[in-house]
Write an enzyme that holds these catalytic residues in place. Sequence first.
Site, PDB file in Angstrom:
ATOM      1  N   THR A  68       3.304  -1.066 -33.467  1.00  0.00           N
ATOM      2  CA  THR A  68       3.523  -0.305 -34.655  1.00  0.00           C
ATOM      3  C   THR A  68       4.724   0.539 -34.908  1.00  0.00           C
ATOM      4  O   THR A  68       5.164   0.467 -36.657  1.00  0.00           O
ATOM      5  CB  THR A  68       2.402   0.838 -33.882  1.00  0.00           C
ATOM      6  OG1 THR A  68       1.478   1.246 -33.320  1.00  0.00           O
ATOM      7  CG2 THR A  68       2.588   2.122 -35.010  1.00  0.00           C
ATOM      8  N   GLN A 102      -8.663   4.379 -22.932  1.00  0.00           N
ATOM      9  CA  GLN A 102      -9.753   4.261 -23.426  1.00  0.00           C
ATOM     10  C   GLN A 102     -10.432   5.196 -23.115  1.00  0.00           C
ATOM     11  O   GLN A 102     -10.920   5.202 -22.258  1.00  0.00           O
ATOM     12  CB  GLN A 102     -10.146   3.180 -21.962  1.00  0.00           C
ATOM     13  CG  GLN A 102     -10.781   2.016 -21.390  1.00  0.00           C
ATOM     14  CD  GLN A 102     -11.063   0.775 -22.512  1.00  0.00           C
ATOM     15  OE1 GLN A 102     -10.514   0.120 -22.844  1.00  0.00           O
ATOM     16  NE2 GLN A 102     -12.603   0.939 -23.490  1.00  0.00           N
ATOM     17  N   THR A 141       3.945  -0.813 -26.880  1.00  0.00           N
ATOM     18  CA  THR A 141       4.196  -2.272 -27.092  1.00  0.00           C
ATOM     19  C   THR A 141       5.640  -1.565 -28.415  1.00  0.00           C
ATOM     20  O   THR A 141       6.213  -3.290 -28.124  1.00  0.00           O
ATOM     21  CB  THR A 141       3.154  -2.888 -27.158  1.00  0.00           C
ATOM     22  OG1 THR A 141       3.017  -2.575 -28.640  1.00  0.00           O
ATOM     23  CG2 THR A 141       2.228  -3.129 -25.814  1.00  0.00           C
ATOM     24  N   GLY A 142       5.348  -0.800 -28.505  1.00  0.00           N
ATOM     25  CA  GLY A 142       6.548  -1.097 -29.917  1.00  0.00           C
ATOM     26  C   GLY A 142       6.020  -0.995 -31.351  1.00  0.00           C
ATOM     27  O   GLY A 142       6.617  -1.349 -31.859  1.00  0.00           O
ATOM     28  N   HIS A 174      -3.867  12.186 -25.572  1.00  0.00           N
ATOM     29  CA  HIS A 174      -3.923  10.806 -27.054  1.00  0.00           C
ATOM     30  C   HIS A 174      -4.891  11.557 -27.459  1.00  0.00           C
ATOM     31  O   HIS A 174      -4.648  10.773 -28.941  1.00  0.00           O
ATOM     32  CB  HIS A 174      -4.767   9.274 -26.165  1.00  0.00           C
ATOM     33  CG  HIS A 174      -4.409   8.609 -27.476  1.00  0.00           C
ATOM     34  ND1 HIS A 174      -3.093   8.090 -28.092  1.00  0.00           N
ATOM     35  CD2 HIS A 174      -6.076   7.416 -27.580  1.00  0.00           C
ATOM     36  CE1 HIS A 174      -3.726   7.800 -29.107  1.00  0.00           C
ATOM     37  NE2 HIS A 174      -5.405   6.814 -28.835  1.00  0.00           N
ATOM     38  N   GLU A 198       1.043  -1.412  -0.211  1.00  0.00           N
ATOM     39  CA  GLU A 198      -0.236   0.101   0.411  1.00  0.00           C
ATOM     40  C   GLU A 198       0.692   1.126  -0.106  1.00  0.00           C
ATOM     41  O   GLU A 198       2.035   1.176   0.775  1.00  0.00           O
ATOM     42  CB  GLU A 198      -0.618   0.257   0.887  1.00  0.00           C
ATOM     43  CG  GLU A 198      -1.849  -1.099   0.727  1.00  0.00           C
ATOM     44  CD  GLU A 198      -3.156  -0.549   2.520  1.00  0.00           C
ATOM     45  OE1 GLU A 198      -2.644  -0.452   3.166  1.00  0.00           O
ATOM     46  OE2 GLU A 198      -4.363  -1.324   2.051  1.00  0.00           O
ATOM     47  N   LYS A 218      -2.801   3.073 -46.280  1.00  0.00           N
ATOM     48  CA  LYS A 218      -3.256   1.643 -46.991  1.00  0.00           C
ATOM     49  C   LYS A 218      -3.369   1.436 -48.028  1.00  0.00           C
ATOM     50  O   LYS A 218      -4.702   2.027 -48.068  1.00  0.00           O
ATOM     51  CB  LYS A 218      -3.882   1.302 -45.465  1.00  0.00           C
ATOM     52  CG  LYS A 218      -3.220   0.604 -44.815  1.00  0.00           C
ATOM     53  CD  LYS A 218      -4.266  -0.300 -43.381  1.00  0.00           C
ATOM     54  CE  LYS A 218      -4.190  -0.959 -42.247  1.00  0.00           C
ATOM     55  NZ  LYS A 218      -4.734  -1.063 -41.418  1.00  0.00           N
TER      56      LYS A 218
HETATM   57  C1  R5P Z   1      -2.325   4.762 -31.539  1.00  0.00           C
HETATM   58  O1  R5P Z   1      -3.389   5.603 -30.970  1.00  0.00           O
HETATM   59  C2  R5P Z   1      -0.742   5.631 -31.568  1.00  0.00           C
HETATM   60  O2  R5P Z   1      -1.402   7.334 -31.403  1.00  0.00           O
HETATM   61  C3  R5P Z   1       0.274   4.665 -31.197  1.00  0.00           C
HETATM   62  O3  R5P Z   1       0.644   4.917 -32.300  1.00  0.00           O
HETATM   63  C4  R5P Z   1      -0.219   3.588 -30.134  1.00  0.00           C
HETATM   64  O4  R5P Z   1       0.111   3.845 -29.365  1.00  0.00           O
HETATM   65  C5  R5P Z   1       1.450   3.318 -30.506  1.00  0.00           C
HETATM   66  O5  R5P Z   1       1.126   1.753 -29.851  1.00  0.00           O
HETATM   67  P1  R5P Z   1       2.308   0.269 -29.563  1.00  0.00           P
HETATM   68  O6  R5P Z   1       3.219   1.188 -29.570  1.00  0.00           O
HETATM   69  O7  R5P Z   1       1.464  -0.492 -28.667  1.00  0.00           O
HETATM   70  O8  R5P Z   1       2.158   0.131 -30.785  1.00  0.00           O
END
Ligand code: R5P
Length: 271
Positions: A207, A83, A204-205, A115, A36, A173
Amino acid sequence: MKIIPCPSSPLLARRVAEAAGIEIGGAVFKKFPDGELYVRVMEKEGVVVGSINSNEDLVALIFALDVLENAKAVVPYMGYARQDKVFQEGEAVSIKIVAEMLESRADEVVTVNIHSSDAASHFSKLKNLDAMPLVGEYFAGKDVVMISPDKGSMERVKTAAKHAGCEWDYMEKRRIDATTVEITPKTIDVEGRDVVIVDDIISTGGTVAETARILYGLGAKSVSAACVHAVLAENAAIKLFNAGIKDIISTDTVECAFSRISVAELIAENI
Ligand code: R5P
């Protein structure tokens, strides 16, 4: 009014204090053996500076704000902002709850590149600062091309590139046939170029790693990554270096080894 640094933002809070010419206030944050948190703030008024990059960061920030009679909350990285709506029935809208917790205890909430506008819409007293000009300035005079991983982040990369004085583009895309989708920069040829992938968050990297793979496939000479918030969850930095990322450059909204740009002055000017 003094600056109260939370354990998540010790360096940045001190840099803000220095830039704004405000003293650091007395506060104790510690953990009991059962996990805690204990928070004591020896001030009546203060600017609490603490990013939310974990549940514990959130608790420390809220506890500190709760002690103060007149408080401002500076949350350089506003976690839980992804979220920002109900994606599946029954989900808690995390950022709405975080906004309520913060705004019921602070007269004003200051953050950096929250965000999304949906996330910001849950606040009524939010000042959302933009660190993309600072990210751009870091690259000023360097012969790079800035790429956004998607169209959604296009405005961010456009701002950064304007301040870097370089070209920019975003990954688009294109459906080739029923089973094939091609993802490439919309107009720029990256062959032989030093590319910087610019995003708001690297979590997480995934993207950035995937975008780097495509850019190297198109002949990029080098690919680096720049972001505001280097959340770097789940060994993301290793994932990025394994994907050939040459360098990671971030601000200090999340303090880490890659924090080479400080948002301290930006925050100091706005508190
Ligand atoms: C997405 O909308 C954000 O701009 C980032 O591209 C995203 O949060 C990156 O997440 P991660 O590193 O997990 O791919």
